[in-house]
Design a protein around this motif. Sequence first.
Motif, PDB file in Angstrom:
ATOM      1  N   HIS A  72       0.807  -1.233   0.000  1.00  0.00           N
ATOM      2  CA  HIS A  72       0.000   0.000   0.000  1.00  0.00           C
ATOM      3  C   HIS A  72       0.835   1.276   0.000  1.00  0.00           C
ATOM      4  CE1 HIS A  72      -2.908  -3.047   1.709  1.00  0.00           C
ATOM      5  NE2 HIS A  72      -3.398  -2.696   0.527  1.00  0.00           N
ATOM      6  N   GLN A  73       2.127   1.141  -0.231  1.00  0.00           N
ATOM      7  CA  GLN A  73       3.032   2.287  -0.313  1.00  0.00           C
ATOM      8  C   GLN A  73       2.538   3.293  -1.371  1.00  0.00           C
ATOM      9  OE1 GLN A  73       5.659   3.114   1.404  1.00  0.00           O
ATOM     10  NE2 GLN A  73       6.460   4.683   0.068  1.00  0.00           N
ATOM     11  N   VAL A  74       1.871   2.777  -2.378  1.00  0.00           N
ATOM     12  CA  VAL A  74       1.345   3.618  -3.467  1.00  0.00           C
ATOM     13  C   VAL A  74       0.319   4.638  -2.931  1.00  0.00           C
ATOM     14  CG1 VAL A  74      -0.443   1.960  -4.167  1.00  0.00           C
ATOM     15  CG2 VAL A  74       0.511   3.532  -5.872  1.00  0.00           C
ATOM     16  N   GLU A  77       2.165   7.720  -2.315  1.00  0.00           N
ATOM     17  CA  GLU A  77       2.443   8.433  -3.577  1.00  0.00           C
ATOM     18  C   GLU A  77       1.230   9.249  -3.999  1.00  0.00           C
ATOM     19  OE1 GLU A  77       4.212   6.115  -6.841  1.00  0.00           O
ATOM     20  OE2 GLU A  77       4.673   4.615  -5.329  1.00  0.00           O
ATOM     21  N   LEU A  78       0.038   8.647  -3.862  1.00  0.00           N
ATOM     22  CA  LEU A  78      -1.190   9.361  -4.222  1.00  0.00           C
ATOM     23  C   LEU A  78      -1.346  10.618  -3.367  1.00  0.00           C
ATOM     24  CD1 LEU A  78      -4.048   8.944  -5.910  1.00  0.00           C
ATOM     25  CD2 LEU A  78      -4.864   8.774  -3.569  1.00  0.00           C
ATOM     26  N   ALA A 116      -4.840  -1.467  -3.871  1.00  0.00           N
ATOM     27  CA  ALA A 116      -3.505  -1.114  -4.380  1.00  0.00           C
ATOM     28  C   ALA A 116      -3.519  -1.072  -5.910  1.00  0.00           C
ATOM     29  CB  ALA A 116      -2.472  -2.106  -3.867  1.00  0.00           C
ATOM     30  N   LYS A 120      -2.516   2.269  -7.953  1.00  0.00           N
ATOM     31  CA  LYS A 120      -1.414   2.305  -8.931  1.00  0.00           C
ATOM     32  C   LYS A 120      -1.898   2.922 -10.238  1.00  0.00           C
ATOM     33  CE  LYS A 120       1.453  -1.405  -7.228  1.00  0.00           C
ATOM     34  NZ  LYS A 120       0.908  -2.650  -6.709  1.00  0.00           N
ATOM     35  N   VAL A 123      -2.350   6.728  -9.705  1.00  0.00           N
ATOM     36  CA  VAL A 123      -1.076   7.451  -9.639  1.00  0.00           C
ATOM     37  C   VAL A 123      -0.522   7.634 -11.057  1.00  0.00           C
ATOM     38  CG1 VAL A 123       1.353   7.170  -8.931  1.00  0.00           C
ATOM     39  CG2 VAL A 123      -0.481   6.937  -7.247  1.00  0.00           C
ATOM     40  N   ASN A 124      -0.602   6.562 -11.876  1.00  0.00           N
ATOM     41  CA  ASN A 124      -0.108   6.679 -13.257  1.00  0.00           C
ATOM     42  C   ASN A 124      -0.916   7.696 -14.041  1.00  0.00           C
ATOM     43  OD1 ASN A 124       1.951   4.832 -12.900  1.00  0.00           O
ATOM     44  ND2 ASN A 124       0.683   3.094 -13.512  1.00  0.00           N
TER      45      ASN A 124
END
Length: 132
Positions: A72-74, A77-78, A116, A120, A123-124
């Motif tokens: 869930h590190q993403v 990033e969000l 997740a 992802k 985020v992309n």
Amino acid sequence: MQKPGSLAEYVHLHPEGFRVAYEPVALPHLPRLKCPHQEITSVRVSDTMTAPKVSPRGCIGKPLASGWCAEHQVAQELLEIGAKLRYPEIFMGKTGARGIFCGLIHWERYAEVTSAKFLKEDVNVLRIRFDL
Ligand SMILES: [Zn+2]
């Protein structure tokens, strides 16, 4: 009269230092003992209806320095992208079906409960949309 700039223009006109970095507000502060991601499942409540249910167990992944587990590190990033954009209302997904309301609290809640896989994708999409 000058036309108001788009969000993408705003991001590029203002340097990194102009913006406030992401700091947890509704989510637990750092360091965390537990990844705050919550799994939401659909529970059948009648023949025609389902209701969302938060898994009581929560994420069992070990939190990294960001406070989220590796999977869930993403979410972090969000939220960092959200800080750059100043947490606007935004729609994503193939049909714009996934959205976040305006404001940090809504961005945190979205990061907390979205899978997740979708995070992802989001985020992309945001990196491309705002050239980040
Ligand atoms: Zn996790």
